[in-house]
Design a protein around this motif. Structure first.
Motif: not given
Length: 423
Positions: A168, A241, A274, A378, A380
């Motif tokens: 992801k 990220r 995430l 979860q 994103q």
């Protein structure tokens, strides 16, 4: 006069409870519908009125102190019986009172300012790795595993979790990754091996920090996988990220909005985050008194609605939302069985009262996910709407690619945890 026995007679509809009071008198409850069965005994007269006043907390403490003894079945059978009838227990006067009071003061209970956040983390995560090694997988993953078919071992399911998260994140070589709440370093090290990325893992646990840093040294990646003893609010710079697994539950309801603002400020313009957290299908609620007092002080699993409410003002895009329903229940089943298999060793490390407390914790948590309303989400998140492909097809393709890469390093990464912990 309202008594504990009237409460039990009214609340237990499924299954059967046999209770022997401190005078030796046997009472039977339930039997109207099939369900779990257990037999318990009070060794103290005081346990009766204490449990009546605050059932959820005082029943747990009675078991921990030996005032409540399970004569037939196990403590897990008793907890399963309670959850089979939980909606009836929730309507009892004492439960309504304590739940209402907790709602009114929950912002105080979850006031996780920096100093208090550090103390709360120490209370749970710095009690010693020897205990956690008795029930966690070899990579020391202390969060929900991923059981897409429901049949994996805990080792396999934790690897599948890391693979799913990495897919992801859609990692690219050369990127910088921030891992908020990095635990013993397993996920950060996994990400650094599936892609040529730099990772900064942050934690408030000194013991986890020591192990994570040593693992990076053993694997020869200390130059690009760093671990720091720092609060997420104190991190500086931007990252391509951001990943946060099992951390949102320690933020506190009044800090949800600042948390997502921090995530936004740490993300580069084309960054992706995430966020993996325990949640519930129910509206916003409170943390149970036993869990709050003994297991996760300051902890709270936010509902999806209040999480999204905190996210929306940040201007970030919610790119994907995935709900894991039974996965944490299966994870906790594995943990509970492994803990019971090693209970004698746990008693030597932590003592009998602690182990009774831990049994309660694992059993309650398992039932919450398999019989109650809890789940895991979860989220994103990105600054831009098109930073990942617009369908989810890429996730499966990326997982297949990562599975091939794992053969090169997975054994070494998990072995690093044992070596670091043994030193």
């Amino acid at each position: 006069m309202f008594s504990l026995y009237r409460l039990l007679d009214k609340a237990i509809q499924k299954g059967r409870l046999t209770l022997t009071d401190a005078r030796g008198v046997v009472h039977e409850f339930g039997g109207k519908e099939p369900g779990p069965e257990a037999a318990i005994r009070f060794t103290s007269k005081a346990a009766e009125w204490k449990i009546l006043l605050n059932p959820e907390l005082n029943a747990a403490e009675a078991y921990m102190d030996g005032d409540l003894v399970v004569d037939r079945g196990s403590i897990h059978d008793l907890i399963t019986l309670f959850y089979a009838n939980k909606r009836h227990f929730d309507l009892t006067p004492s439960q309504i009172f304590w739940r209402g009071l907790s709602r009114k003061i929950r912002r105080f209970q979850q006031n996780n300012v920096l100093s208090r956040a550090r103390a709360n983390v120490k209370a749970h995560y710095d009690i010693g790795e020897d205990l956690y090694r008795l029930f966690l997988d070899s990579d020391m993953q202390y969060s929900c595993a991923y059981f897409p078919e429901g049949t994996a071992t805990i080792e396999q399911a934790q690897t599948l979790k890391k693979r799913h998260i990495a897919a992801k994140l859609n990692l690219k070589d050369g990127q910088r990754v921030l891992d908020i709440g990095c635990g013993w370093g397993g996920l950060a090290l996994y990400l650094a091996h599936v892609a040529d990325v730099e990772v900064l893992g942050v934690t408030l646990s000194e013991r986890q920090l020591t192990v994570a840093r040593r693992r990076a040294e053993i694997l020869g990646v200390s130059d690009r996988v760093k671990f720091e003893l720092i609060d997420y609010r104190e991190v500086e710079g931007t990252f391509d990220r951001v990943v946060s697994v099992g951390m949102l539950e320690h933020v506190g309801v009044q800090f949800l909005a600042p948390y997502f603002l921090t995530v936004r400020d740490r993300l580069s313009p084309d960054g992706v985050a995430l966020i993996h957290s325990i949640s519930s299908k129910a509206p916003p609620g409170v943390t149970g008194p036993f869990i709050r007092k003994y297991i996760f002080p300051g902890g709270y699993a936010p509902s999806l609605s209040e999480t999204v409410e905190a996210l929306e003002p940040t201007g970030l895009w919610l790119l994907d939302c995935e709900i894991w329903r039974c996965h944490y229940g299966y994870t906790l089943q594995h943990w509970r069985h492994r803990f019971l298999d090693n209970r004698e060793a746990a008693v030597e490390i932590m003592g009998e009262r602690f182990c009774r407390m831990w049994e309660l914790y694992l059993s309650i948590a398992e039932c919450v996910f398999l019989q109650g309303s809890s789940n895991v989400f979860q989220l994103q998140i990105g600054r831009e709407r098109d930073v990942v492909p617009i369908t989810r097809d890429y996730i499966g393709a990326e997982e297949a690619r990562l599975a091939d890469r794992e053969r090169e390093f997975l054994g070494r990464v998990t072995a690093s945890a044992k070596q670091a912990l043994d030193e």
